[in-house]
Design a protein around this motif. Structure first.
Motif, short mmCIF file in Angstrom:
data_model
loop_
_atom_site.label_atom_id
_atom_site.label_comp_id
_atom_site.label_asym_id
_atom_site.label_seq_id
_atom_site.Cartn_x
_atom_site.Cartn_y
_atom_site.Cartn_z
N LYS A 128 0.78 -1.40 0.15
CA LYS A 128 0.03 -0.07 -0.34
C LYS A 128 0.90 1.26 0.13
O LYS A 128 0.50 2.16 0.79
CB LYS A 128 -0.88 0.01 1.09
CG LYS A 128 -2.06 -0.91 1.15
CD LYS A 128 -3.00 -0.78 2.28
CE LYS A 128 -4.19 -2.19 1.98
NZ LYS A 128 -5.26 -1.98 3.09
N GLY A 129 1.91 1.29 -0.82
CA GLY A 129 2.73 2.48 -1.05
C GLY A 129 3.91 2.55 0.08
O GLY A 129 4.95 3.16 -0.48
N SER A 130 3.90 1.92 1.10
CA SER A 130 4.83 1.71 1.98
C SER A 130 5.90 0.73 1.49
O SER A 130 5.60 -0.41 1.29
CB SER A 130 4.47 1.37 3.28
OG SER A 130 3.90 2.53 3.98
N ARG A 131 7.41 1.06 1.55
CA ARG A 131 8.41 0.21 1.11
C ARG A 131 8.95 -0.52 2.46
O ARG A 131 9.18 0.18 3.41
CB ARG A 131 9.45 1.06 0.40
CG ARG A 131 10.58 0.28 0.36
CD ARG A 131 11.76 1.20 -0.29
NE ARG A 131 13.08 0.47 -0.59
CZ ARG A 131 14.32 1.04 -0.56
NH1 ARG A 131 14.30 2.41 -0.49
NH2 ARG A 131 15.40 0.33 -0.81
N PHE A 132 9.19 -1.87 2.43
CA PHE A 132 9.32 -2.34 3.63
C PHE A 132 10.85 -3.23 3.11
O PHE A 132 10.64 -4.07 2.13
CB PHE A 132 8.41 -3.60 4.12
CG PHE A 132 7.43 -2.94 5.01
CD1 PHE A 132 7.36 -2.65 6.46
CD2 PHE A 132 6.34 -2.50 4.16
CE1 PHE A 132 6.40 -2.16 6.88
CE2 PHE A 132 5.06 -1.75 4.53
CZ PHE A 132 4.98 -1.79 6.23
#
Length: 204
Positions: free
Chosen positions: A15-19
């Protein structure tokens, strides 16, 4: 009980967050602190650098941090996955760059535990875990002719990270499997006619 030999990473976007999930070999709490500090410096633009570690021959030393994420949504799930692998002397950091969409507590738990599972699975697939065995350091110096004799006999033992420095004589250092140390040391002492005595070797 397994331990990690080499670092490994896995990256995904949720959802758009980079992990970015990364595994590191880690043998002490001070080493864990240094690794986490280095990660935070390296990824100074990140929103969070969550971590968890398991250390010790019996996996008895545990640590974790949510690093600003809601309590219990990041460090704990990551640690639980690490413990579930049955490994030790291993640190995982999961670095997040916020992408603008809130994931909610359930979404965060799923994201962090999922990242930990994925990077551990990748490490397993690459064969980066090995059985934890006690290793003892050794170091000695010998002249060239003697070292030729010693080196041939050293091949009978389980050695790690062996380094040779050639100058007027040969300086050798490395690690030997812990349960082989006494026999290894006695063999060097015997073959060298008492010239090579390892630090920590029992007196005869």
């Amino acid at each position: 009980m397994d331990c990690l030999k080499e670092s490994c990473l896995f990256e995904e976007t949720i959802k758009g967050s980079r992990f970015l999930s990364e595994l590191f070999p880690c043998e002490s709490q001070s080493m864990a602190r240094d690794l986490v500090k280095a990660q935070k410096t390296k990824y100074a633009d990140a929103t969070h650098v969550v971590h968890a570690f398991v250390i010790g021959s019996g996996a008895e030393i545990l640590g974790m941090s949510d690093d600003g994420e809601p309590s219990g949504t990041a460090g704990r799930p990551t640690l639980d996955v690490l413990k579930g692998r049955g490994c030790t002397n291993t640190l995982v950091t999961i670095t997040r760059w916020f992408g603008g969409t809130l994931l909610g507590t359930g979404g965060l738990v799923k994201a962090y535990s999922g990242g930990a599972k994925q990077v551990i699975q990748k490490a397993d697939e690459l064969g980066l875990f090995e059985e934890l065995v006690e290793k003892k350091d050794f170091c000695f110096t010998a002249d060239y002719s003697l070292y030729k004799v010693l080196k041939k006999n050293m091949e009978q033992f389980t050695l790690y990270d062996v380094k040779e420095e050639f100058a007027e004589s040969v300086k050798v250092s490395g690690k030997v499997r812990g349960d082989e140390f006494d026999v290894f040391a006695a063999k060097l002492l015997d073959l060298s006619n008492g010239k090579v005595r390892l630090p920590g070797q029992a007196r005869q």
